[in-house]
Design a protein around this motif. Structure first.
Motif, short mmCIF file in Angstrom:
data_model
loop_
_atom_site.label_atom_id
_atom_site.label_comp_id
_atom_site.label_asym_id
_atom_site.label_seq_id
_atom_site.Cartn_x
_atom_site.Cartn_y
_atom_site.Cartn_z
N ALA A 203 -34.17 13.66 33.45
CA ALA A 203 -35.24 13.52 32.80
C ALA A 203 -36.43 12.76 33.37
O ALA A 203 -37.74 13.03 33.47
CB ALA A 203 -34.85 12.78 31.58
N ALA A 204 -35.97 11.60 34.25
CA ALA A 204 -37.05 10.90 35.04
C ALA A 204 -37.54 11.82 36.17
O ALA A 204 -38.74 11.89 36.33
CB ALA A 204 -36.28 9.68 35.85
N LEU A 205 -36.81 12.78 36.61
CA LEU A 205 -37.30 13.97 37.72
C LEU A 205 -38.27 14.63 37.06
O LEU A 205 -39.29 15.18 37.89
CB LEU A 205 -36.18 14.56 38.42
N GLU A 206 -38.11 14.99 35.78
CA GLU A 206 -39.00 16.23 35.23
C GLU A 206 -40.48 15.35 34.96
O GLU A 206 -41.55 16.09 34.99
CB GLU A 206 -38.53 16.29 33.64
N ASP A 207 -40.38 14.05 34.63
CA ASP A 207 -41.76 13.10 34.69
C ASP A 207 -42.42 12.75 36.01
O ASP A 207 -43.57 12.37 35.94
CB ASP A 207 -41.54 11.93 33.75
N ALA A 208 -41.44 12.93 37.14
CA ALA A 208 -41.94 12.55 38.45
C ALA A 208 -43.42 13.16 38.88
O ALA A 208 -44.11 12.20 39.21
CB ALA A 208 -40.91 12.63 39.35
N PRO A 209 -43.53 14.38 38.81
CA PRO A 209 -44.60 14.85 39.43
C PRO A 209 -45.93 14.33 38.54
O PRO A 209 -47.01 14.07 39.37
CB PRO A 209 -44.58 16.23 38.90
N ALA A 210 -45.97 14.09 37.27
CA ALA A 210 -46.98 13.41 36.80
C ALA A 210 -47.24 11.87 37.36
O ALA A 210 -48.38 11.61 37.28
CB ALA A 210 -46.99 13.43 35.19
N SER A 211 -45.99 11.40 37.39
CA SER A 211 -46.36 9.74 37.75
C SER A 211 -46.83 9.67 39.08
O SER A 211 -47.66 8.98 39.56
CB SER A 211 -45.07 9.15 37.61
N GLU A 212 -46.51 10.57 40.05
CA GLU A 212 -46.94 10.88 41.50
C GLU A 212 -48.53 11.08 41.41
O GLU A 212 -49.23 10.50 42.23
CB GLU A 212 -46.16 11.63 42.22
N ARG A 213 -48.84 12.06 40.64
CA ARG A 213 -50.15 12.42 40.54
C ARG A 213 -51.14 11.44 40.22
O ARG A 213 -52.31 11.37 40.31
CB ARG A 213 -50.43 13.68 39.47
#
Length: 434
Positions: A203-213
């Motif tokens: 679940a955290a990996l699914e949100d990771a691209p948004a957080s990195e951006r």
């Protein structure tokens, strides 16, 4: 890690009301005695005359605060001088400190690195402190503050605790299965420990691209034919003249950026050269650069005053918003968002649409966990190892090895293992005095 006593200006350079000069290391008490006459009571601000030990000249009247080890930001003896923020005052105090034997100026990020080395913060918190300093919008501030406050550290500790319990279960079966007082190994118990961890990591990996951006911002490129109104739109959005506006086609040769805060989200708009068959070599270079960069965009605004669709193959699957520019002269067609950049007509609707798309792509920072590529890669490695450990009918020796590897991967996120190669890179990006 050096044991030197270090000092640095902790506030911005230039004329300010108050400037804070930070000190850390084993010589802090001696420095306080020499410059302020004595060491103040811990965590109590005291008004003193700061004097140059060389000749006793008064440098300023200000506050001194002392934090003894280990109860300080760095885990060492730590002090602050709060002085008037005039350039001459600050330069005078710093010069006097630099002349004192045993003192040296801090390197970029050295205060934070000492705090990390002494267990005052983990690596993810140190990185988030740098992001907090760089934050330009509310969402960036919220995300950085969440990680700096230990949200990722607490989650990683919970994951590692479950892995340790699972590993203990496996190793007890491997080493003590013949002992009467050791519980019988249960594959169901192992799965009950590991499956929630694996689900949370995924679940955290699914949100990771948004957080990195979120750290870099939402990139919007303004494309269109020459004289479609791209530069006029950029100037209207930035509310200042960033780009030259001319009726002569091909005026914009290079990309011009404007950084905006849309509803707390960081959005970068890029004005580009008009897309056409270039008439000279310089214009051709500008068009080629647009084609090269467009693949990195989160959103493309395609401007047209007559409704021509884009023909650029490089757009691929990039999110596209068709904008009918100069709608005061020509009524916009269905499927197009009409604007007039010179009068401001339709700009609010355009910005609201962009803000909605940016929010969907970046989130709001309130639930961010894996905010850097380094975090994401370590979590991916841990997830793979946990999934491998859960494979049916796998020998327990290999399960134990998978769990140890998963634990090491999670440890890299917070800096507890195998991070010496990244420490210099992380802390070198800090400003001096942090």
């Amino acid at each position: 890690m050096s044991s030197d006593t270090i000092f640095a200006l902790g506030t911005g350079a230039g004329r300010t009301a108050i400037a804070v000069i930070r000190l850390s290391g084993p010589g802090v008490r001696a420095v306080l005695s020499e410059f302020a006459g004595s060491t103040p009571e811990p965590r109590m601000a005291r008004l003193v005359e700061l004097c140059d030990p060389r000749d006793g000249e008064t440098l300023d009247r200000g506050l001194t605060i002392f934090f003894p080890a280990p109860h300080s930001a760095t885990g060492e003896d730590y002090a602050e001088f709060h002085v008037h923020g005039g350039r001459a005052v600050v330069d005078g105090v710093l010069a006097a400190l630099s002349r004192r034997p045993g003192l040296r100026s801090a390197e970029p990020g050295e205060f934070a690195r000492r705090g990390f080395a002494n267990g005052k913060l983990d690596l993810s918190q140190a990185e988030a402190l740098a992001d907090l300093v760089d934050a330009q919008t509310e969402a960036q501030r919220r995300q950085a503050l969440r990680i700096a406050g230990g949200a990722l550290r607490r989650r990683v500790e919970a994951w590692r605790a479950a892995l340790i319990e699972a590993l203990a279960l496996v190793e007890a079966e491997l080493d003590f299965s013949d002992e009467g007082d050791v519980s019988v190994f249960s594959a169901d118990r192992l799965e009950a420990l590991l499956q929630p961890v694996l689900s949370e990591i995924r679940a955290a990996l699914e949100d990771a691209p948004a957080s990195e951006r979120m750290r870099d911002g939402f990139l919007v490129m303004i494309l269109g034919a020459p004289n479609a109104g791209k530069s006029t739109l950029l100037n209207a959005l930035a509310r200042r003249d960033l780009a030259i506006v001319s009726p002569t086609p091909g005026t914009t040769r290079d990309m011009i950026e404007a950084h905006l805060d849309l509803g707390g989200l960081p959005v970068t708009f890029v004005d580009t050269a008009g897309l056409r068959e270039a008439e000279d070599e310089i214009e051709k270079i500008g068009v080629d650069r647009v084609v090269e960069r467009v693949g990195t965009a989160d959103l493309v605004l395609w401007l047209s005053e007559k409704g021509e669709d884009p023909s650029l193959d490089a757009l691929g699957n990039i999110d596209l918003l068709r904008v009918w520019s100069k709608c005061d002269l020509h009524q916009s067609a269905q499927g197009w968002l009409g604007i007039c950049a010179t009068s401001g007509l339709g700009l609010d609707s355009l910005l609201n649409e962009i803000a909605d798309r940016a929010g969907a792509r970046l989130g709001d920072g309130a639930s961010a966990l894996l905010i850097r590529e380094r975090h994401r890669r370590a979590a991916e490695d841990a997830g793979k190892m946990i999934a491998a450990a859960l494979a049916p009918e796998k020998d327990l020796e290999f399960v134990a090895d998978d769990l140890r590897s998963a634990g090491r991967s999670l440890g890299r996120i917070v800096g507890s293992v195998d991070v010496e190669d990244v420490l210099d890179a992380v802390f070198s990006h800090f400003c001096i005095g942090k």
